[in-house]
Design an enzyme around this catalytic site. Sequence first.
Site, PDB file in Angstrom:
ATOM      1  N   PRO A 132       0.795  -1.227   0.000  1.00 15.60           N
ATOM      2  CA  PRO A 132       0.000   0.000   0.000  1.00 15.60           C
ATOM      3  C   PRO A 132       0.830   1.282   0.000  1.00 15.60           C
ATOM      4  O   PRO A 132       0.363   2.323   0.476  1.00 15.60           O
ATOM      5  CB  PRO A 132      -0.767  -0.121   1.315  1.00 15.60           C
ATOM      6  CG  PRO A 132       0.260  -0.714   2.257  1.00 15.60           C
ATOM      7  CD  PRO A 132       1.045  -1.690   1.399  1.00 15.60           C
ATOM      8  N   ASP A 133       2.034   1.229  -0.511  1.00 15.24           N
ATOM      9  CA  ASP A 133       2.971   2.335  -0.353  1.00 15.24           C
ATOM     10  C   ASP A 133       2.434   3.675  -0.864  1.00 15.24           C
ATOM     11  O   ASP A 133       2.504   4.694  -0.164  1.00 15.24           O
ATOM     12  CB  ASP A 133       4.282   1.997  -1.069  1.00 15.24           C
ATOM     13  CG  ASP A 133       4.861   0.670  -0.621  1.00 15.24           C
ATOM     14  OD1 ASP A 133       4.194  -0.359  -0.837  1.00 15.24           O
ATOM     15  OD2 ASP A 133       5.962   0.644  -0.062  1.00 15.24           O
ATOM     16  N   HIS A 134       1.944   3.687  -2.103  1.00 14.57           N
ATOM     17  CA  HIS A 134       1.513   4.956  -2.684  1.00 14.57           C
ATOM     18  C   HIS A 134       0.300   5.519  -1.968  1.00 14.57           C
ATOM     19  O   HIS A 134       0.224   6.731  -1.707  1.00 14.57           O
ATOM     20  CB  HIS A 134       1.220   4.783  -4.172  1.00 14.57           C
ATOM     21  CG  HIS A 134       2.426   4.421  -4.978  1.00 14.57           C
ATOM     22  ND1 HIS A 134       2.759   3.124  -5.260  1.00 14.57           N
ATOM     23  CD2 HIS A 134       3.378   5.198  -5.559  1.00 14.57           C
ATOM     24  CE1 HIS A 134       3.878   3.107  -5.976  1.00 14.57           C
ATOM     25  NE2 HIS A 134       4.266   4.340  -6.178  1.00 14.57           N
ATOM     26  N   GLY A 185       1.297   6.834   1.466  1.00 13.10           N
ATOM     27  CA  GLY A 185       1.933   8.141   1.365  1.00 13.10           C
ATOM     28  C   GLY A 185       0.911   9.258   1.277  1.00 13.10           C
ATOM     29  O   GLY A 185       1.067  10.327   1.886  1.00 13.10           O
TER      30      GLY A 185
END
Length: 767
Positions: free
Chosen positions: A552-554, A557
């Site tokens: 779920p990085d993006h 962020g």
Amino acid sequence: MTEADMALGGSMAGDRPLAGVRLIDLVSGPMGSIARAYVELGADVVRIEPVAGADDRRSGMCVNGTSIDFVTTNLGKRSATPDRFNALVTDADIVIAPRGTIDVDALMTAYPALVILSVSDFGDTPHFREWIGSGPVFHALSGELSRSGIPGRPPLLPPGDLAIACAAVQAAYASLVAYWQALMTGRGDHLDFSVLDGATQALDPGYGIAGSATAGVPASKLPRGRPEARFMYPILPCADGFVRICVLAPRQWRGMFEWMGQPEEFADPAFDKLQNRFASKSLLPAIARFFAGKSRREVEQEAERFGVPAAAVLDLDEALVTDQIMARRAFVPTAIAPGIIAPVPDGVIEIDGVRMGVAGPAPALPQPDIRWHPRAPQSHKRSGGDRPFSGLRVLDFGVIVVGAEGGRLLADQGADVIKVESSAFPDGSRQSRVPGLIAPTFATGHRNKRSLGLDMKDPRGKALLLDLIRQSDVILSNFKGGTLESLGLDYQSLKAINPGIIVADSSAFGPTGPWSRRMGYGPLVRASAGLTMQWRYPGEADSFSDAITVYPDHVAGRIGVIGVIALLIRRLRTGRGGQVSVSQAEVMLSHMASKVAAEAIQRAGFAIDNDAPTSTVYPCAGDDEWCVVTIRNAADEITVAQVTGGLPLADWLATRTSQDAMEALQAAAIPAGAMLRVSELPTFDYYSERSFFRTAVHPHLDDPFTVENAPIVADRLRNPPDRPAPLLGEHTTEVVREKLGLADADISDLLEAEILEQFVLPQEKMI
């Protein structure tokens, strides 16, 4: 305010950073979660719907006639009848509405500070405005589906509603940026939000920054078919299931080597290099043999001792009862229907150590007398900057994907973002198999920033950093728990020297709990949160297919930046800063809210009715060509039969290209999407018509490259600037001279002592 109003969250709003913000929500269905993000942060959100209630109260997964999706999407809101709109809009700050349902021009003329977010599947796009989407269709048209699955196999639809959930976060982020700009300028904005845009930007953008294991190779360069990526973040069997490891940095490999007993076969120092390990035919089988007799828990415990990032692959039920999730109370029992209680996510943002969770129950049927909650006078600081965050000073300690995204989103909107880094501990996303001084994906993910090379562990370096912090507004980080504290840079210490500072941290599992100091990468989080186990071909236990995905990085962020903007808004009225914390595991679990609640309800003995659409990936004419078709109801089945002339849909699709099939079905109002590869996105008419992409250049890259353009189509938000991403230490002298007033002689001394680092082109080093 009535007692009923107070029961619906009014008593809690004053403790949250968006207290006083007023939002009208006319959207039903899954995009209602845009406004839920606001209500959890304290906004007063009133949903407008018919007297008998909107259809989404009774659609999807239902128990006793109540939609579980409706409840999880609308917690904390109130509901009013349509006749209240004109009275409410006079004092509203934001309106979220389906495209074409309100008179935007008239409202913007009457209320020039209003922010209006128009929501539709494909935006107000000339040839696509009437097209219909679904989560699987968005996966196909965003390039995500083409990367999901095993080489040589059909593409595999990702589990759940990830595309739609991530798109909603993008909408919340973009609209909050526009609201901040309205506070700064007194002028609102009209935003044309396309769910496809949001899914393409926030789930796993093909032209965004990529994980460190990709070594800088853009997704657009991947081979045709599902790319082989399982070796990057391998999943290996053990005594009681599976475990995943992420051995990326040389120090992690050395820990793995020691843990295995230093086998002579892998003693060559060449194994320090990631690509040499990837190329080895014998390394992963050897690790698998080493794990074979160990339980998942034993692997995790031993891996931690040796500094090897590893995680058990859990199913969803196991993920919900880990020590970490239980300790952090990430889920809260909530009324779904009369007499039926189920766990739902209790928010994904912590502010000053307090969870911004469920702010009240789902709204009862609309009331005719709803009024806004009282609010204190709003302090609006006017700014003459040409972008929303002009003048905002940000120190960015972030690394890899989450770290890159937070700073880039602020820099794109005008903030002066200084990436603080060191060659002793380089950002893993700087490594590259592509020749040159900078990786193409790094150039994409860190545009519009400056780089300061600084040894923070040296006392003189730390003193310089503290001087920078005194004049900064925001600090971004995504280290594992305890890292900033070990440097004396915990929030309480920073607040003592700068009461207005806002500190944002994003970590794998959150800042508290027994796993808070675990090293975490996205693939490990997916394993621990139960998503990897769901991302398999049906009936095939070891067909894990999420290796190439960056999630779920993006989206995490963006959630962190939403928290930062909320605290900037609070700072306008209070003068104080604050701390934002985001757990990436909890972000992921929040996207499975309805599934978690439904399974708990079924275990309690209640029946679930489900009229959710069904989506299928069909092969089309050509090599590895596919089309997703979503059937919502019996009427769609009749329409499809008319389009195919009575042929079975699979037979009809097999004789047509995916593009032709998609266009024919969409012309008949059937949700359909051709599977696009990342390389095909820039030339797809939809993205061209929306100016979604643009071509960028970098002075240290030979070829131009493609980047995303604006975060949303808007009347007033401008496209991001195009300043090239920095080389490590490229702006060191500039920053310390400008920000700290250091003389050239002092700068030279600090460079000589290697407290400051400044990039020098290789040919200059030879002189």
